[in-house]
Design an enzyme around this catalytic site. Structure first.
Site, PDB file in Angstrom:
ATOM      1  N   HIS A 657     -10.254   5.474  -0.907  1.00 26.65           N
ATOM      2  CA  HIS A 657      -9.955   4.132  -0.406  1.00 26.65           C
ATOM      3  C   HIS A 657      -8.492   3.812  -0.681  1.00 26.65           C
ATOM      4  O   HIS A 657      -7.979   4.097  -1.760  1.00 26.65           O
ATOM      5  CB  HIS A 657     -10.860   3.103  -1.089  1.00 26.65           C
ATOM      6  CG  HIS A 657     -10.388   1.693  -0.894  1.00 26.65           C
ATOM      7  ND1 HIS A 657     -10.489   1.044   0.311  1.00 26.65           N
ATOM      8  CD2 HIS A 657      -9.787   0.822  -1.743  1.00 26.65           C
ATOM      9  CE1 HIS A 657      -9.962  -0.168   0.182  1.00 26.65           C
ATOM     10  NE2 HIS A 657      -9.525  -0.322  -1.048  1.00 26.65           N
ATOM     11  N   GLU A 681      -7.521  -0.763   4.847  1.00 25.92           N
ATOM     12  CA  GLU A 681      -7.346  -2.153   5.223  1.00 25.92           C
ATOM     13  C   GLU A 681      -6.843  -2.214   6.661  1.00 25.92           C
ATOM     14  O   GLU A 681      -5.834  -1.599   6.974  1.00 25.92           O
ATOM     15  CB  GLU A 681      -6.312  -2.764   4.263  1.00 25.92           C
ATOM     16  CG  GLU A 681      -6.082  -4.230   4.426  1.00 25.92           C
ATOM     17  CD  GLU A 681      -4.659  -4.527   4.852  1.00 25.92           C
ATOM     18  OE1 GLU A 681      -3.732  -4.307   4.060  1.00 25.92           O
ATOM     19  OE2 GLU A 681      -4.483  -4.956   6.004  1.00 25.92           O
ATOM     20  N   HIS A 710      -9.383 -10.810   1.180  1.00 25.67           N
ATOM     21  CA  HIS A 710      -8.383 -11.669   0.533  1.00 25.67           C
ATOM     22  C   HIS A 710      -8.519 -13.120   0.970  1.00 25.67           C
ATOM     23  O   HIS A 710      -7.780 -13.981   0.521  1.00 25.67           O
ATOM     24  CB  HIS A 710      -6.972 -11.142   0.811  1.00 25.67           C
ATOM     25  CG  HIS A 710      -6.767  -9.778   0.237  1.00 25.67           C
ATOM     26  ND1 HIS A 710      -6.846  -8.641   0.983  1.00 25.67           N
ATOM     27  CD2 HIS A 710      -6.561  -9.376  -1.041  1.00 25.67           C
ATOM     28  CE1 HIS A 710      -6.666  -7.590   0.192  1.00 25.67           C
ATOM     29  NE2 HIS A 710      -6.497  -8.011  -1.036  1.00 25.67           N
TER      30      HIS A 710
HETATM   31  N1  GLN Z   1     -13.285   0.214  -6.108  1.00 24.83           N
HETATM   32  C1  GLN Z   1     -12.341  -0.839  -6.327  1.00 24.83           C
HETATM   33  C2  GLN Z   1     -13.007  -2.170  -6.068  1.00 24.83           C
HETATM   34  O1  GLN Z   1     -13.811  -2.265  -5.211  1.00 24.83           O
HETATM   35  C3  GLN Z   1     -11.128  -0.675  -5.433  1.00 24.83           C
HETATM   36  C4  GLN Z   1     -10.069  -1.702  -5.738  1.00 24.83           C
HETATM   37  C5  GLN Z   1      -8.747  -1.477  -5.010  1.00 24.83           C
HETATM   38  O2  GLN Z   1      -8.677  -0.867  -4.002  1.00 24.83           O
HETATM   39  N2  GLN Z   1      -7.684  -1.995  -5.513  1.00 24.83           N
HETATM   40  O3  GLN Z   1     -12.706  -3.158  -6.705  1.00 24.83           O
HETATM   41 ZN    ZN Z   2      -8.503  -1.857  -1.942  1.00 18.75          ZN
END
Ligand code: GLN
Ligand code: ZN
Length: 769
Positions: A657, A681, A710
């Site tokens: 991610h 994102e 967000h």
């Molecule tokens: N696994 C983390 C969460 O869901 C990922 C956070 C991030 O990408 N900053 O909080």
């Molecule tokens: Zn993130």
């Protein structure tokens, strides 16, 4: 006598006094007078600390209520129209806060200005908004007020201001679309420079001898037009300065070497130059060859970006010939502003004495600077000799310490070249994973964390303080995990998560369970506005004495027949968000982290976890400032990711991610990481960000975020369907996942439920159309 100075001091205060005061003011629990008084007290304290360390000049202008670039933007009168700043009036405190964060106790709320990372640091500045016909004027007097304030306290001051070219480079505007280097921005110089000249003149009238003018963009790859703009801009500034007997200019560069921008400096009419010898020690001879005999050369010799004590003997030996040659035209300083390190090591009560003796925060760095100057001048008395010897002993002890060196880790690292980084080709793997996981088209998942309620935070805190027993804590976390699992089953998600209730922070959690890490109580560093972070310190070889997440993940998996994703923070992100040891390359530390994570991945698989996500949100931020250094970084960063993930079976699925948007520059590296699924994102940009993946024909699975976490807004079902259709128009539908943008930890439960219910419906809609 060797002259020492400082480029900037951390403004937050050792107990984060500035954060507390500013937040109380925002909440209308403190009035403006009290806030001003807190700021004044902090400035006076910090100047005194610096004067006590024997600095010839203390910096003024490094203090800021929210961000120092924002202060300067306001001083220049560059307030965007939506903030309703009356022309001719001083830009007030609340306008400053509204620009920084959208709201303040007075004034109409308006969209805040954009915030971006300051070079390769974790500090974020407020981006200046540039408009073509902008008129500039001195619209805030803080700089002059603070100069007078410092002078009244008896200090010799050196105001610090952002240089005109750096300020323009950092700025953005709809009329300037070609990124930072848009040459169109240079047209604003004609309007900007007279205001700079006026500032210099007024500082001269206050009796200021030197002004530090920060031009850190000189360590970037600059287009010719930008390089060429320097001569003209500084010619103009220096002519006003000389005409009015104004202050001398110290042009400051930091965060890297000047490279071919060195030519820019030849004959540039400034009286002094500061360069970073920590990041770019090799540039010393080149610099010596361009700096004129009558120019001051300031050498940044103490690391302003890290927290280790310095080998002063080494620097003394290196500098002795330069001192002999330049005399009082040689100044010494930290490499950059000390904004990027914590304030004072003396505040640490829980770090042991040995570890503490290896460390140096802002206050200690100034002491080191003083010692160095004394040593270079050959003026050591008994006390300084003792201090120098203590410093030597501490460094030697650190070198030898059994706490740093772990034979097992080092042997493993030495043999790690032979470990495979290869998995079976994606097309074969994914077929096996599909058989095992049996997921529908457009599978749904989340990024890891679920809402972190005050109750959860309280449980963690009580357990850490010993007020809650291990078994009571474990039971409470298991209850939370069960709640999250049942919730996801009810909502109908396909790949579940355990919710991360046990994690306060995605790096700190792992650091606390790994060998080689230390944590401070007050080692705060400003990240943006009133936000501070406390980066862990990686001081030794990184080892994983025991599994870190397997218990929680296995428990979560035992509750359900659906796959539960194991959740890890990636090696590059842990590295990037910590203070990293300086006695081996970053790459080596990162490989050690990768090996520890590899063990965790192996153990998760053995415990029956079939999907494992390794978050790398800081992967792009690690990109070096110079393009010529990118490939080397990307090679080892990708290698570390693959090292973490390649021990497993073909039918175990690896996710990663990343939560940022600029993928164009690094898409090849992302593909080379070869995760089975990447979640990113995209919701704010309407799927435009998928362009990089489309153009590259990215082969593996992608989950473009459809829920902007967000924002407290609940996304509409149709909107998410529409977004996914846009994605399906650019990428093969069978490669797509449906998920939020990022973790849900900052959200509340009701909005999370509504959003995820709609998200699952959106996926169902897509399956049947
Ligand atoms: N696994 C983390 C969460 O869901 C990922 C956070 C991030 O990408 N900053 O909080
Ligand atoms: Zn993130």
């Amino acid at each position: 006598m060797t002259i020492t100075h400082n480029l900037g001091f951390p403004r937050i205060g050792v107990q984060r006094e500035l954060k507390r005061a500013v937040e109380a003011y925002w909440a209308e629990k403190m009035d403006a007078d009290e806030l001003e008084a807190t700021g004044r007290a902090l400035r006076l304290r910090h100047w005194q600390t610096q004067a006590d360390a024997g600095l010839a000049y203390v910096p003024v202008g490094d203090f800021a209520w929210y961000d120092h670039i924002l202060e300067w933007t306001a001083l220049l009168g560059a307030v965007p129209a939506r903030f309703g700043q009356p022309s001719g009036e001083e830009v007030g405190l609340d306008t400053l806060f509204r620009m920084g964060r959208g709201r303040a106790p007075t004034g109409t709320p308006a969209a805040a200005c954009e915030m971006t990372k300051w070079f390769d640091t974790n500090y974020h500045y407020i981006v200046p908004e540039l408009v073509p016909q902008q008129t500039y004027r001195i619209a805030r007097s803080y700089l002059f007020d603070q100069v007078r304030e410092a002078q009244a306290a008896g200090h010799q001051v050196k105001p610090v201001i952002p240089g005109p070219l750096t300020w323009l480079w950092l700025g953005k505007g709809d009329a300037f679309s070609q990124g930072a280097g848009d040459p169109g921005k240079l047209a604003l110089l004609d309007a900007l420079l007279p205001v700079y000249a006026e500032v210099l003149q007024r500082l001269g009238e206050l009796g200021v001898e030197w002004v530090q003018i920060d031009e850190p963009i000189l360590v970037l790859d600059l287009p010719d037009v930008w390089q060429n703009a320097y001569a003209k801009a500084y010619q103009q500034l220096s002519s006003t300065a000389t005409a009015t007997a104004g202050p001398r200019l110290l042009l400051a560069t930091y965060f890297g070497g000047l490279g071919n921008n060195l030519n820019v400096l030849k004959g540039l009419p400034v009286q002094g130059l500061h360069v970073d010898l920590v990041r770019a020690p090799e540039q010393l001879n080149d610099i010596l060859s361009v700096v004129a005999p009558d120019q001051v050369l300031s050498l940044g010799v103490l690391d302003g970006r890290n927290i280790w004590r310095t080998d002063l003997d080494r620097i003394r030996d290196q500098l002795a010939p330069v001192v002999a040659q330049r005399g009082d035209r040689l100044w010494l300083a930290p490499s950059c502003s000390l904004l990027h390190v914590p304030v004072d090591l003396a505040e640490e009560q829980t770090l042991d004495a040995e570890l503490k003796s290896w460390l140096s925060f802002a206050t200690q760095k100034l002491d080191e600077l003083r010692l160095l100057a004394v040593a270079l001048d050959g003026k050591e008395d008994a006390v300084t000799q003792q201090s120098l010897q203590a410093q030597r002993d501490a460094l030697a002890a650190r070198n030898r310490s059994a706490r740093i060196h772990n034979k097992v880790v080092q042997q493993r690292l030495a043999q790690s070249n032979t470990l495979s980084r290869e998995r079976t080709p994606f097309t074969e793997r994914i077929a096996l994973q599909q058989i095992k996981l049996g997921l529908p088209a457009f599978p749904t998942t989340t990024i890891g964390s679920f809402p972190q309620t005050t109750e959860i935070r309280k449980l963690r805190r009580e357990w850490k303080q010993g007020a809650l027993s291990d078994s009571a804590y474990e039971k409470a976390m298991q209850d939370e995990i069960e709640h999250v699992i049942r919730f996801q089953e009810k909502v109908g998600l396909d790949v579940l998560v355990h919710g991360e209730p046990e994690r306060n922070d995605m790096v700190e959690y792992f650091g606390e369970l790994l060998g080689g890490f230390a944590f401070t109580q007050n080692g705060w560093v400003q990240s943006y506005g009133s936000r501070c972070v406390k980066p862990p310190i990686i001081f030794g070889d990184v080892a994983r004495p025991a599994p870190m997440t397997v218990g929680w993940s296995a428990y979560a998996q035992s509750l359900t027949n659906r796959p539960v994703k194991g959740m890890l923070t990636g090696p590059v992100t842990i590295l990037q968000w910590s203070f990293v040891r300086d006695d081996q390359p970053r790459e080596t530390t990162c490989r050690q982290l990768a090996l520890a994570l590899r063990d965790e991945v192996t153990d998760l698989e053995a415990a029956g976890i079939t999907v494992i996500q390794i978050d790398e949100p800081a992967f792009r931020e690690g990109l070096p400032l110079r393009r010529s250094d990118w490939q080397a970084y990307l090679d080892w960063a990708v290698d570390c990711f693959r090292l973490s993930t390649s021990s497993i079976r073909d039918d175990t699925q690896i996710h990663t991610h990343m939560c940022y948007s600029e993928f164009n520059d690094i898409i090849e590296a992302i593909a080379a990481m070869d995760a089975d699924v990447i979640t990113i994102e995209t919701s704010r940009s309407n799927m435009e960000l998928l362009g990089a993946f489309e153009d590259f024909h990215y082969p593996n699975d992608i989950g473009p975020g459809v829920y902007d976490i967000h924002s407290p807004n609940v996304p509409k079902l149709e909107w998410m369907v529409d977004l996914m259709k846009k994605a399906a128009a650019r990428l093969p539908a069978e490669r797509l996942w449906v998920n939020p943008d990022c973790g849900l930890k900052t959200r509340g439960w009701p909005e999370t439920e509504a959003a995820l219910v709609a998200m699952v419906k959106a996926a169902e809609t897509l399956r049947y159309t």
